[in-house]
Design a protein around this motif. Sequence first.
Motif, mmCIF file in Angstrom:
data_model
loop_
_atom_site.group_PDB
_atom_site.id
_atom_site.type_symbol
_atom_site.label_atom_id
_atom_site.label_comp_id
_atom_site.label_asym_id
_atom_site.label_seq_id
_atom_site.Cartn_x
_atom_site.Cartn_y
_atom_site.Cartn_z
ATOM 1 N N LEU A 184 0.828 -1.205 0.000
ATOM 2 C CA LEU A 184 0.000 0.000 0.000
ATOM 3 C C LEU A 184 0.864 1.257 0.000
ATOM 4 O O LEU A 184 0.585 2.207 -0.737
ATOM 5 N N GLY A 185 1.898 1.253 0.818
ATOM 6 C CA GLY A 185 2.744 2.440 0.952
ATOM 7 C C GLY A 185 3.626 2.708 -0.245
ATOM 8 O O GLY A 185 4.073 3.836 -0.459
ATOM 9 N N HIS A 186 3.906 1.682 -1.023
ATOM 10 C CA HIS A 186 4.792 1.865 -2.175
ATOM 11 C C HIS A 186 4.033 1.734 -3.490
ATOM 12 O O HIS A 186 3.899 2.689 -4.237
ATOM 13 N N CYS A 187 3.525 0.537 -3.747
ATOM 14 C CA CYS A 187 2.927 0.256 -5.058
ATOM 15 C C CYS A 187 1.641 1.043 -5.304
ATOM 16 O O CYS A 187 1.469 1.644 -6.368
ATOM 17 N N VAL A 188 0.747 1.047 -4.318
ATOM 18 C CA VAL A 188 -0.512 1.779 -4.485
ATOM 19 C C VAL A 188 -0.244 3.285 -4.488
ATOM 20 O O VAL A 188 -0.807 4.023 -5.301
ATOM 21 N N ALA A 189 0.641 3.744 -3.596
ATOM 22 C CA ALA A 189 0.971 5.170 -3.554
ATOM 23 C C ALA A 189 1.607 5.620 -4.866
ATOM 24 O O ALA A 189 1.291 6.701 -5.380
ATOM 25 N N GLU A 190 2.488 4.803 -5.425
ATOM 26 C CA GLU A 190 3.123 5.141 -6.701
ATOM 27 C C GLU A 190 2.080 5.193 -7.817
ATOM 28 O O GLU A 190 2.110 6.087 -8.661
ATOM 29 N N ALA A 191 1.136 4.267 -7.809
ATOM 30 C CA ALA A 191 0.066 4.277 -8.812
ATOM 31 C C ALA A 191 -0.783 5.535 -8.666
ATOM 32 O O ALA A 191 -1.185 6.140 -9.665
ATOM 33 N N ALA A 192 -1.046 5.948 -7.425
ATOM 34 C CA ALA A 192 -1.827 7.172 -7.200
ATOM 35 C C ALA A 192 -1.078 8.398 -7.720
ATOM 36 O O ALA A 192 -1.681 9.283 -8.337
ATOM 37 N N ARG A 193 0.232 8.443 -7.475
ATOM 38 C CA ARG A 193 1.042 9.558 -8.002
ATOM 39 C C ARG A 193 0.985 9.591 -9.523
ATOM 40 O O ARG A 193 0.781 10.643 -10.129
ATOM 41 N N GLU A 194 1.164 8.413 -10.117
ATOM 42 C CA GLU A 194 1.136 8.333 -11.575
ATOM 43 C C GLU A 194 -0.235 8.729 -12.110
ATOM 44 O O GLU A 194 -0.341 9.440 -13.116
ATOM 45 N N SER A 195 -1.284 8.308 -11.416
ATOM 46 C CA SER A 195 -2.635 8.656 -11.815
ATOM 47 C C SER A 195 -2.836 10.165 -11.777
ATOM 48 O O SER A 195 -3.467 10.744 -12.664
ATOM 49 N N GLY A 196 -2.298 10.795 -10.733
ATOM 50 C CA GLY A 196 -2.404 12.249 -10.626
ATOM 51 C C GLY A 196 -1.692 12.973 -11.757
ATOM 52 O O GLY A 196 -2.146 14.009 -12.225
ATOM 53 N N GLU A 197 -0.580 12.397 -12.190
ATOM 54 C CA GLU A 197 0.195 13.018 -13.274
ATOM 55 C C GLU A 197 -0.450 12.816 -14.635
ATOM 56 O O GLU A 197 -0.395 13.691 -15.486
ATOM 57 N N THR A 198 -1.044 11.629 -14.843
ATOM 58 C CA THR A 198 -1.591 11.306 -16.167
ATOM 59 C C THR A 198 -3.089 11.548 -16.283
ATOM 60 O O THR A 198 -3.610 11.624 -17.390
ATOM 61 N N GLY A 199 -3.781 11.604 -15.150
ATOM 62 C CA GLY A 199 -5.227 11.747 -15.185
ATOM 63 C C GLY A 199 -5.943 10.434 -15.439
ATOM 64 O O GLY A 199 -7.168 10.384 -15.511
ATOM 65 N N ASP A 200 -5.200 9.347 -15.573
ATOM 66 C CA ASP A 200 -5.778 8.020 -15.801
ATOM 67 C C ASP A 200 -5.697 7.232 -14.502
ATOM 68 O O ASP A 200 -4.611 6.918 -14.030
#
Length: 121
Positions: free
Chosen positions: A85-101
């Motif tokens: 949760l702290g790494h993989c999900v957080a990284e996906a959330a960051r990427e989602s924020g950057e891409t909008g996807d």
Amino acid sequence: MTTDVHEPSGAPEPVLPAGQDHPSGHGYGPRKDEYLKRLRRVEGQVRGISRMVDEDQYCIDVLTQVAAATKALHAVSLGLLEDHLGHCVAEAARESGETGDDALVRAKVAEATAAIARLVR
């Protein structure tokens, strides 16, 4: 047999910025040695349980050791989940924020949910 099980810290390891992930690429990478140590300890416990059965030890004593090994494995599982949760999900959330996807974050959350479901069965 005793267990020296540490519960998840409550505070996840710091998440490295994108591109600076642990060499393993997994969230548990920074704690890999700790997990391996715990798993070796559980492995020893299970060998001890097998020996107890082989030596016809009292059933309640065997069950006590099975419970201790199970608790130790649960602690490893919860730590790995915390790291995911702290790494993989957080990284996906960051990427989602950057891409909008948000497809990647939805996939990672679904993955974590499925892992939790396996743990509570």
